[in-house]
Write a protein that holds these residues in place. Structure first.
Motif, PDB file in Angstrom:
ATOM      1  N   GLY A   3       0.817  -1.206   0.000  1.00 25.91           N
ATOM      2  CA  GLY A   3       0.000   0.000   0.000  1.00 25.91           C
ATOM      3  C   GLY A   3       0.847   1.250   0.000  1.00 25.91           C
ATOM      4  N   GLY A   4       0.181   2.386   0.197  1.00 27.13           N
ATOM      5  CA  GLY A   4       0.838   3.671   0.085  1.00 27.13           C
ATOM      6  C   GLY A   4       1.972   3.880   1.066  1.00 27.13           C
ATOM      7  N   ALA A  26      -1.724   7.502  -4.320  1.00 22.49           N
ATOM      8  CA  ALA A  26      -2.383   6.308  -3.790  1.00 22.49           C
ATOM      9  C   ALA A  26      -3.891   6.358  -4.027  1.00 22.49           C
ATOM     10  CB  ALA A  26      -2.074   6.161  -2.297  1.00 22.49           C
ATOM     11  N   THR A  74       3.345   6.620  -6.311  1.00 26.19           N
ATOM     12  CA  THR A  74       2.618   5.649  -5.491  1.00 26.19           C
ATOM     13  C   THR A  74       1.222   5.445  -6.055  1.00 26.19           C
ATOM     14  OG1 THR A  74       3.805   6.071  -3.425  1.00 26.19           O
ATOM     15  CG2 THR A  74       1.537   5.334  -3.232  1.00 26.19           C
ATOM     16  N   ASP A  79      -2.390   2.877  -5.415  1.00 25.14           N
ATOM     17  CA  ASP A  79      -3.086   1.897  -4.570  1.00 25.14           C
ATOM     18  C   ASP A  79      -4.321   1.422  -5.299  1.00 25.14           C
ATOM     19  OD1 ASP A  79      -1.386   1.845  -2.429  1.00 25.14           O
ATOM     20  OD2 ASP A  79      -2.825   2.596  -0.966  1.00 25.14           O
ATOM     21  N   GLY A  96      -0.952  -2.481  -3.543  1.00 24.21           N
ATOM     22  CA  GLY A  96      -0.212  -1.245  -3.758  1.00 24.21           C
ATOM     23  C   GLY A  96       0.875  -1.427  -4.803  1.00 24.21           C
TER      24      GLY A  96
END
Length: 457
Positions: free
Chosen positions: A152-153, A257, A282, A284, A296
Motif C-alpha cells: 500500500g501507500g 495512492a 505511489t 493503490d 499497492g
C-alpha cells in the motif's frame, strides 16, 4: 489428518468449505443489518470474545470456520454498504476476490523463481504494463519504467524515499503540510532529516512557497506531491511542481495512492497531468481499483533506480543460478516472502479492461458530484467544496466542532452510518468518500437524512 487446500484433492476439499464460508457471510451480514455493528467497541468486542471462546483449545472444533466467519461478518464494517463512506476502503470486485482465493490456494512465494515460476513472470509483465500507464511509451519502445508490488501507500512512499536516498545520498524531503503521514514516518525510519513543509493554504501545495523553499535549501532534495489527499481528495498542481523540480534539480515523488485510479478514466485522467514527470509514483489499487487489500504499487520512471534494492542470499538467488537464467526476485521488494497480489490485479485488468475500470471511476466521481449538489441545496448543511475525485466534506450549518464529532460517533455506535472526519480551515467536517459504484441517489439522500436526524436543532 487435516486436508490441504492445494494439490490434486484441493478443489474437492475446498468446495464444501466455500459453501460454509458463503453461508456464514450471509448470516453474519443479516445479524449486523447495516454498515457497521451496533454497540460500539465494548459490545462488539464482547460478542467476538463470546464467539471465539478459547483461542487455542486442547481439542479442535470442526464448526470453527462457520462460527468465526459469521462472527467476523457480523462485526465487520461493510464497504459495499452505501452508508459506509468513511475511508478509502473500497468494496472489492467479485472477480478480484475469486482470484485472491486462487492465490491463497496455490500459495506462491515471490522470493525465488522456484517458488513462483508463473507468478513471477505475471508480476513482471503486469507491473511493466502499469508503468507504461503512468509514464507512457518512449518512441517505438516501451517506457524504461517499471513498478513494484507493495502492501500500500505507506510501503510505496517509504520505498520512494529509500530510492531517492540511495540515488542522491542524504536527501532532504520537502512536502506540503497536509502530505500523508507515512512520508514523515519514512524519514524517521530511513534516518533522513525532518521534512521541510510548505503551506497548503487551499488544501494543496503552494507552488510559490515551494519555489522559495527549493531556492533556499541545499541539495539533494526530494519533493513529495500528492494526487488525492486523504482529507479532501485534492490534487496538488502537478505541472507547476514538476517544473519547479526540474528547474532546481530536485527529485519528484507523487503520492497518487488515491488519485492514481483516475488514469483509467478518459474523463478524469487530465487531472493527473504532470504525473509522468515524477521519478516515482505511489498507486493503490485497493482504493480506486476495487481490489482486496493489499494491492499497492510503486512506479518508477527509470527501472535502473531499482538496482539499489539488489540483495544476495545464496539459497534464493545464487550467482550460478542467476547466470543460468533463473530470475532474481529479491530486488523486487524489501520483503522476502511475498504472496502473488499481482494475480487479482491481472485478472481485474484483463476482465474489465481500461474502459471497464474507467466506467467505475466515472461512476463514483459522478456520485460524489451528486452528493455535493444535494448538500449544496440543503438549507441545514454546509458544503466545503465541490469534489475533485470522490470525497465530499460537509457539516450541519452552524454546528460546533463538538456537535459534528458527536454526530459521527453516534452514527458509528448505532451502526447506522460510517462517516469520516477531516479538519480543514480550522473546522471539523464530516467526510464521505464514495467508492461504491452501486451507490444511488436514494442512498445519498438517506445518508444526509440520517445525519440531519441526529443533529440537535
Amino acid at each position: 489428518m487435516s486436508p490441504l487446500a492445494s494439490g490434486p484433492q484441493g478443489p474437492t476439499t475446498l468446495r464444501p468449505l466455500l459453501t460454509t464460508v458463503l453461508d456464514a457471510l450471509t448470516a453474519g451480514a443479516a445479524t449486523r443489518d447495516g454498515p457497521l455493528p451496533a454497540g460500539g467497541p465494548t459490545e462488539v468486542a464482547a460478542r467476538l470474545r463470546e464467539a471465539l471462546g478459547d483461542p487455542l483449545p486442547e481439542h479442535g472444533d470442526e464448526d470453527a470456520l462457520r462460527t468465526l466467519v459469521q462472527a467476523l461478518a457480523a462485526g465487520a464494517a461493510d464497504p459495499a454498504d452505501p452508508l459506509c463512506t468513511a475511508h478509502l476502503h473500497c468494496p472489492p470486485l467479485a472477480v478480484a476476490t475469486a482470484a485472491d482465493l486462487a492465490a491463497s490456494v496455490l500459495n506462491p512465494s515471490l522470493d525465488s523463481w522456484d517458488q513462483a515460476p508463473a507468478a513471477s513472470e505475471l508480476e513482471a509483465l503486469v507491473t511493466r504494463a502499469l508503468a507504461v500507464e503512468v509514464y507512457g511509451e518512449t518512441g517505438q519502445a516501451r517506457s524504461a519504467g517499471d513498478a513494484l508490488v507493495t502492501t500500500g501507500g505507506t510501503e510505496s512512499n517509504q520505498l520512494a524515499l529509500l530510492l531517492a536516498r540511495e540515488h542522491h545520498g542524504h536527501t532532504q524531503l520537502v512536502c506540503a503540510e497536509n502530505a500523508h503521514h507515512s512520508l514523515r514516518r519514512a524519514t524517521w525510519l530511513l534516518g533522513l532529516p525532518e521534512p521541510v513543509t510548505v503551506p497548503a493554504p487551499a488544501g494543496t501545495m503552494d507552488p510559490a512557497a515551494l519555489g522559495e523553499a527549493l531556492t533556499a535549501l541545499p541539495g539533494p532534495l526530494l519533493v513529495a506531491a500528492t494526487a488525492g489527499t486523504t482529507d479532501a481528495g485534492l490534487i496538488d498542481p502537478l505541472p507547476d511542481i514538476a517544473a519547479l523540480c526540474e528547474t532546481h534539480g530536485a527529485r519528484l515523488h507523487i503520492d497518487a495512492a488515491y488519485g492514481g485510479g483516475l488514469l483509467f478514466s478518459d474523463r478524469h485522467r487530465p487531472k493527473l497531468d504532470g504525473l509522468a514527470r515524477a521519478h516515482t509514483v505511489t498507486l493503490d489499487l485497493h482504493k480506486l481499483g476495487w481490489q482486496p487489500i493489499a494491492a499497492g504499487l510503486l512506479a518508477v520512471r527509470d527501472r535502473h533506480d531499482l538496482a539499489a534494492l539488489a540483495h544476495h542470499a545464496d539459497y534464493l538467488n545464487a550467482d550460478d543460478d542467476t547466470e543460468a537464467g533463473l530470475p532474481d526476485l529479491l530486488g523486487r521488494s524489501l520483503r522476502t516472502t511475498r504472496r502473488p497480489d499481482i494475480l487479482k490485479i491481472a485478472v481485474t485488468l484483463k476482465t474489465l479492461g481500461r474502459t471497464g475500470l474507467g466506467d467505475l471511476v466515472d461512476q463514483v466521481c459522478a456520485r460524489a458530484a451528486e452528493f455535493a449538489e444535494l448538500i449544496h441545496r440543503h438549507p441545514r448543511f454546509e458544503l466545503h467544496d465541490r469534489p475533485t475525485i470522490s470525497t465530499v466534506l460537509f457539516r450541519p450549518t452552524d454546528a460546533t466542532d463538538d456537535t459534528v464529532a458527536a454526530v459521527r460517533r453516534t452514527l458509528l455506535t448505532e451502526g447506522r452510518a460510517v462517516l469520516g472526519r477531516a479538519r480543514l480551515d480550522d473546522r471539523l467536517w464530516l467526510k464521505a468518500t464514495l467508492l461504491n459504484p452501486h451507490t444511488g441517489a436514494d442512498d445519498l439522500a438517506a445518508l444526509l437524512k440520517l445525519v440531519e436526524g441526529h443533529t440537535p436543532r
